[in-house]
Scaffold this motif. Sequence first.
Motif, PDB file in Angstrom:
ATOM      1  N   ASP A  83       0.826  -1.215   0.000  1.00 55.57           N
ATOM      2  CA  ASP A  83       0.000   0.000   0.000  1.00 55.57           C
ATOM      3  C   ASP A  83       0.857   1.262   0.000  1.00 55.57           C
ATOM      4  O   ASP A  83       0.469   2.297  -0.555  1.00 55.57           O
ATOM      5  N   VAL A  84       2.033   1.201   0.629  1.00 51.85           N
ATOM      6  CA  VAL A  84       2.907   2.366   0.688  1.00 51.85           C
ATOM      7  C   VAL A  84       3.434   2.716  -0.702  1.00 51.85           C
ATOM      8  O   VAL A  84       3.689   3.884  -1.009  1.00 51.85           O
ATOM      9  N   ALA A  85       3.575   1.708  -1.558  1.00 49.94           N
ATOM     10  CA  ALA A  85       4.118   1.955  -2.899  1.00 49.94           C
ATOM     11  C   ALA A  85       3.238   2.916  -3.689  1.00 49.94           C
ATOM     12  O   ALA A  85       3.725   3.620  -4.583  1.00 49.94           O
ATOM     13  N   ARG A  86       1.946   2.955  -3.365  1.00 47.28           N
ATOM     14  CA  ARG A  86       1.021   3.841  -4.099  1.00 47.28           C
ATOM     15  C   ARG A  86       0.984   5.251  -3.525  1.00 47.28           C
ATOM     16  O   ARG A  86       0.362   6.146  -4.102  1.00 47.28           O
ATOM     17  N   LEU A  87       1.647   5.450  -2.397  1.00 46.01           N
ATOM     18  CA  LEU A  87       1.622   6.753  -1.727  1.00 46.01           C
ATOM     19  C   LEU A  87       2.450   7.767  -2.510  1.00 46.01           C
ATOM     20  O   LEU A  87       3.609   7.533  -2.840  1.00 46.01           O
ATOM     21  N   GLU A  88       1.858   8.922  -2.789  1.00 38.05           N
ATOM     22  CA  GLU A  88       2.542   9.951  -3.569  1.00 38.05           C
ATOM     23  C   GLU A  88       2.250  11.323  -2.985  1.00 38.05           C
ATOM     24  O   GLU A  88       1.099  11.645  -2.659  1.00 38.05           O
ATOM     25  N   LEU A  89       3.288  12.129  -2.835  1.00 35.17           N
ATOM     26  CA  LEU A  89       3.124  13.500  -2.354  1.00 35.17           C
ATOM     27  C   LEU A  89       2.482  14.345  -3.453  1.00 35.17           C
ATOM     28  O   LEU A  89       2.986  14.403  -4.570  1.00 35.17           O
ATOM     29  N   ALA A  90       1.360  14.982  -3.130  1.00 39.83           N
ATOM     30  CA  ALA A  90       0.624  15.773  -4.130  1.00 39.83           C
ATOM     31  C   ALA A  90       0.754  17.272  -3.913  1.00 39.83           C
ATOM     32  O   ALA A  90       0.648  18.050  -4.863  1.00 39.83           O
TER      33      ALA A  90
END
Length: 533
Positions: A458-465
């Motif tokens: 799940d962390v792999a999909r985390l992106e700073l926007a």
Amino acid sequence: MAAKGFQLYDTTLRDGTQQEGLVLTVEDKLAVARHLDAFGVGFIEGGWPGAVPKDTEFFRRARTELPLRNAQLAAFGATRRPGTAVSADPQVRALLESGAPVVTLVAKADTRHVELALRTTLAENLAMIGSTVRHLVHSGRRVFVDAEHYFDGYRANREYALEVVRTAAEAGAEAVVLCDTNGGSLPDGIRETVAATIEATGVRVGIHCHDDTGCAVANTLAAVDAGATHVQGTAHGYGERCGNANLFTVAANLVLKRGLDILPPARLATMAEAGRAIGELTGRPAEAAAPYIGPSAFTHKGGLHASALRIDPDLYQHIDPAVVGSRMRTLVSDMGGRSSIELKARELGYEVTAGSEPVARAAARIKEMENRGYSFESADASFELLLREELYGYAGDGLFAVDSWAVSVEHRTAVTVTEARVRLRVDGVPLMAIGRGNGPVNALDRALHQALDPVFPDVARLELADYQVRVPTGRHGSAGPVRVLATFTDGERRWSTVGVDENLVAASWQALVDAVRYTLLDTPAPARLTVGA
């Protein structure tokens, strides 16, 4: 109240695009038109074919790419030129060639504009209006006439302004729209002039208001009260100078405050979504405090308000937000108390009571942390982590632990190199990762991903926007604390976290770690790791 024949006319794609910095492609205009049609407006003014090449292209493509279910497409243009036969006027011909079933003509209603801008006689102006309307009606078009500068013209020469209205109607115009083009009118003047115009002419009139006095919506409602049955406006009040009447606000007021059934409840309930979609397409979303559909329209912060809202939301809300597709929100801050915590927790799906010990502890922590510079009202993820800590004593902390982190920035010839090292433990197993980026935050973010992505998918999909830095009010100087508000996405959801420290990188690290913890809230512990796995 029945509102048979009442006309809701949108001019976002023409008048709205005159707003400074608002530029739409043909694709954008087609997409906006689809949202307006789904919302339920009766008419969509697509632009000025023949005068603006992009608008000509819009109407060409609309024939095959814009199937409308509720609205009719309107082409905007001017009356024939002075001294020109209407059949020979290229602009009038372009209106017909657009294929739009409705044509809206702009006509001068102020004698000064006729003589100084058009440079023609008052009689010729009336002839231009009459012949152009008749030509379009005989060609099978529904015609509206926008009487430009009507209210200024009415004050300057009442009889001539009225004659413009009569001439347009007698030639076949379905409605004559009285335009407050300079936006300088107030509701009492609008109401008086509209009523007097209807009484003197017996003509069906509409209203088009600009917002230069901040009264465009109020002026529109005043015109309806006086007998206007056609209203024009734009999404979010887009337009030149101070903008136009906000059609979303006007529509909601007419339905909910005036009792006119100009939109069925199911369509009114899509208004907030339509506003969001159009705001994304234009790059100009609703103002935060915009009535009905702004993000803050049903948002509550003060403790007294929160206490009352627990008992009955109607005590501090003039309508049920769901009626227009919005929702109530509670902001957590040091201004609120236990009631604010309870409401926010319930909003997030937690069953709590204001008098419980966990809520009391959460309220006390928030007051203490906000005194140090934190702000939770825009950082729901950090608030939820704090709430879970007080409710359950755990908020994703056990899945990984931070031993240390470090960032180095080195300037070499013509290049700056930033490197971050993080040391973590997952299930007792130490992990170390190095991340290189274009700055400290980017490098730390990459190091976290390198360490945790293989363990937690799940962390792999985390992106700073989004990333914002503020100096808390009253804490000036480069040695004072800074507040970082970071927004993240996993491709489906967005959430924000907050960090505060005298060191900007440390504050950023707090926000990054909170984002990972929030991502893992409902993640089970990983299978036991071994060194080197």
